[in-house]
Design a protein around this motif. Sequence first.
Motif, short mmCIF file in Angstrom:
data_model
loop_
_atom_site.label_atom_id
_atom_site.label_comp_id
_atom_site.label_asym_id
_atom_site.label_seq_id
_atom_site.Cartn_x
_atom_site.Cartn_y
_atom_site.Cartn_z
N ALA A 93 -19.66 49.42 85.92
CA ALA A 93 -19.83 49.14 84.49
C ALA A 93 -21.25 49.45 84.05
O ALA A 93 -21.47 49.99 82.94
CB ALA A 93 -19.48 47.68 84.21
N ALA A 94 -22.23 49.15 84.90
CA ALA A 94 -23.63 49.42 84.57
C ALA A 94 -23.90 50.92 84.48
O ALA A 94 -24.73 51.35 83.67
CB ALA A 94 -24.55 48.77 85.60
N LEU A 95 -23.20 51.72 85.28
CA LEU A 95 -23.33 53.17 85.15
C LEU A 95 -22.82 53.65 83.79
O LEU A 95 -23.42 54.52 83.16
CB LEU A 95 -22.56 53.88 86.28
CG LEU A 95 -23.17 53.81 87.68
CD1 LEU A 95 -22.21 54.43 88.69
CD2 LEU A 95 -24.53 54.49 87.74
N ASP A 96 -21.71 53.07 83.33
CA ASP A 96 -21.18 53.41 82.00
C ASP A 96 -22.17 53.01 80.91
O ASP A 96 -22.41 53.75 79.95
CB ASP A 96 -19.85 52.71 81.75
CG ASP A 96 -18.72 53.27 82.60
OD1 ASP A 96 -18.85 54.42 83.09
OD2 ASP A 96 -17.70 52.57 82.77
N MET A 97 -22.75 51.81 81.05
CA MET A 97 -23.71 51.33 80.06
C MET A 97 -24.96 52.19 80.05
O MET A 97 -25.53 52.47 78.99
CB MET A 97 -24.05 49.87 80.35
CG MET A 97 -22.87 48.93 80.21
SD MET A 97 -23.25 47.27 80.81
CE MET A 97 -24.30 46.68 79.47
N LEU A 98 -25.40 52.61 81.23
CA LEU A 98 -26.58 53.48 81.32
C LEU A 98 -26.32 54.80 80.62
O LEU A 98 -27.15 55.28 79.84
CB LEU A 98 -26.93 53.71 82.79
CG LEU A 98 -28.05 54.70 83.08
CD1 LEU A 98 -29.37 54.22 82.46
CD2 LEU A 98 -28.22 54.91 84.58
N ALA A 99 -25.14 55.40 80.88
CA ALA A 99 -24.80 56.66 80.24
C ALA A 99 -24.78 56.50 78.72
O ALA A 99 -25.32 57.35 77.99
CB ALA A 99 -23.44 57.14 80.74
N GLN A 100 -24.19 55.41 78.25
CA GLN A 100 -24.11 55.18 76.80
C GLN A 100 -25.50 55.03 76.19
O GLN A 100 -25.79 55.58 75.12
CB GLN A 100 -23.28 53.94 76.53
CG GLN A 100 -23.06 53.66 75.05
CD GLN A 100 -22.19 52.44 74.81
OE1 GLN A 100 -21.73 51.79 75.74
NE2 GLN A 100 -21.95 52.13 73.54
N SER A 101 -26.37 54.28 76.88
CA SER A 101 -27.72 54.05 76.35
C SER A 101 -28.54 55.34 76.30
O SER A 101 -29.45 55.47 75.47
CB SER A 101 -28.45 53.00 77.18
OG SER A 101 -28.79 53.50 78.47
N LEU A 102 -28.21 56.30 77.15
CA LEU A 102 -28.93 57.57 77.19
C LEU A 102 -28.25 58.65 76.34
O LEU A 102 -28.72 59.80 76.32
CB LEU A 102 -29.05 58.06 78.64
CG LEU A 102 -29.90 57.20 79.58
CD1 LEU A 102 -29.83 57.73 81.01
CD2 LEU A 102 -31.36 57.14 79.10
N GLY A 103 -27.16 58.28 75.67
CA GLY A 103 -26.45 59.25 74.84
C GLY A 103 -25.69 60.26 75.67
O GLY A 103 -25.44 61.39 75.20
N GLN A 104 -25.30 59.89 76.90
CA GLN A 104 -24.58 60.79 77.78
C GLN A 104 -23.13 60.34 77.92
O GLN A 104 -22.77 59.21 77.59
CB GLN A 104 -25.24 60.82 79.17
CG GLN A 104 -26.68 61.30 79.15
CD GLN A 104 -27.29 61.34 80.55
OE1 GLN A 104 -26.59 61.33 81.55
NE2 GLN A 104 -28.62 61.39 80.60
#
Length: 252
Positions: A93-104
């Motif tokens: 889930a944290a990988l998904d959140m990281l991607a979202q926060s980076l616009g990826q």
Amino acid sequence: MSTRRTFLSSLALAATAAALPSSLMAMPLAARPKVLLFDVNETLLDLRKLQRAINEEFKWEFAFKQWFSLLLQYSLVDTTTAAYHDFGQIGAAALDMLAQSLGQSARPEARKKELLALITELPPHPDVVPALTRLQKAGFRMATLTNSSGPAVKKQIAYAGLGSFFEQLLSVDVVQRYKPHPDTYRMACQKLQVAPADTLLIAAHGWDTAGAVRAGLQAAFVARSGQALYPLAAAPAYTGPTVADIARQLGA
């Protein structure tokens, strides 16, 4: 007469101290722990392999740091809201959140599994095996307590070649509350049949040592690169840059 008794008592204490092995004189006898309880991630295992992979995946030098912070943050969200997902689920889930926060774009499930599998393929820090060997020879009982799931920590310790040092590999999934909740440390003491005051948690995280002390354990902080103590918490009994340094302070 009282002065003479005091003088004789002092002589007796000095004689007793002189007869003790130097390893036991390195710390007060009353404070000598019976069990050493080790955190795993960053304390024993070097996370740089995983760090490089996540930084390269997201093309950002601070990606791993952000991801790991999210992993810890949302493990505490689970604990405080009486929910529970294992560390791998929160990591994904944290990988998904990281991607979202980076616009990826979110990574495919297969790719996330590949990245997260690296946490079970980490080497120990160079100081760890020599330090554990000395502590084992000094007669200390040793176990681990980690936020990783039970199956994951078994893979981690086996891959790192550390299995022979520990009598138990304990995970928070037994109580479904992440460190630094006091129940996790108390569970470990119960499993090991040792009083909290006779247990020393050794960790490279200030939040972990703070939690252990609040739960009644002794604590030792391993000051790995980039780690710091929480200034508002009680100071740990021992602090050193490596596990080897903590071992020396314990007389091993």
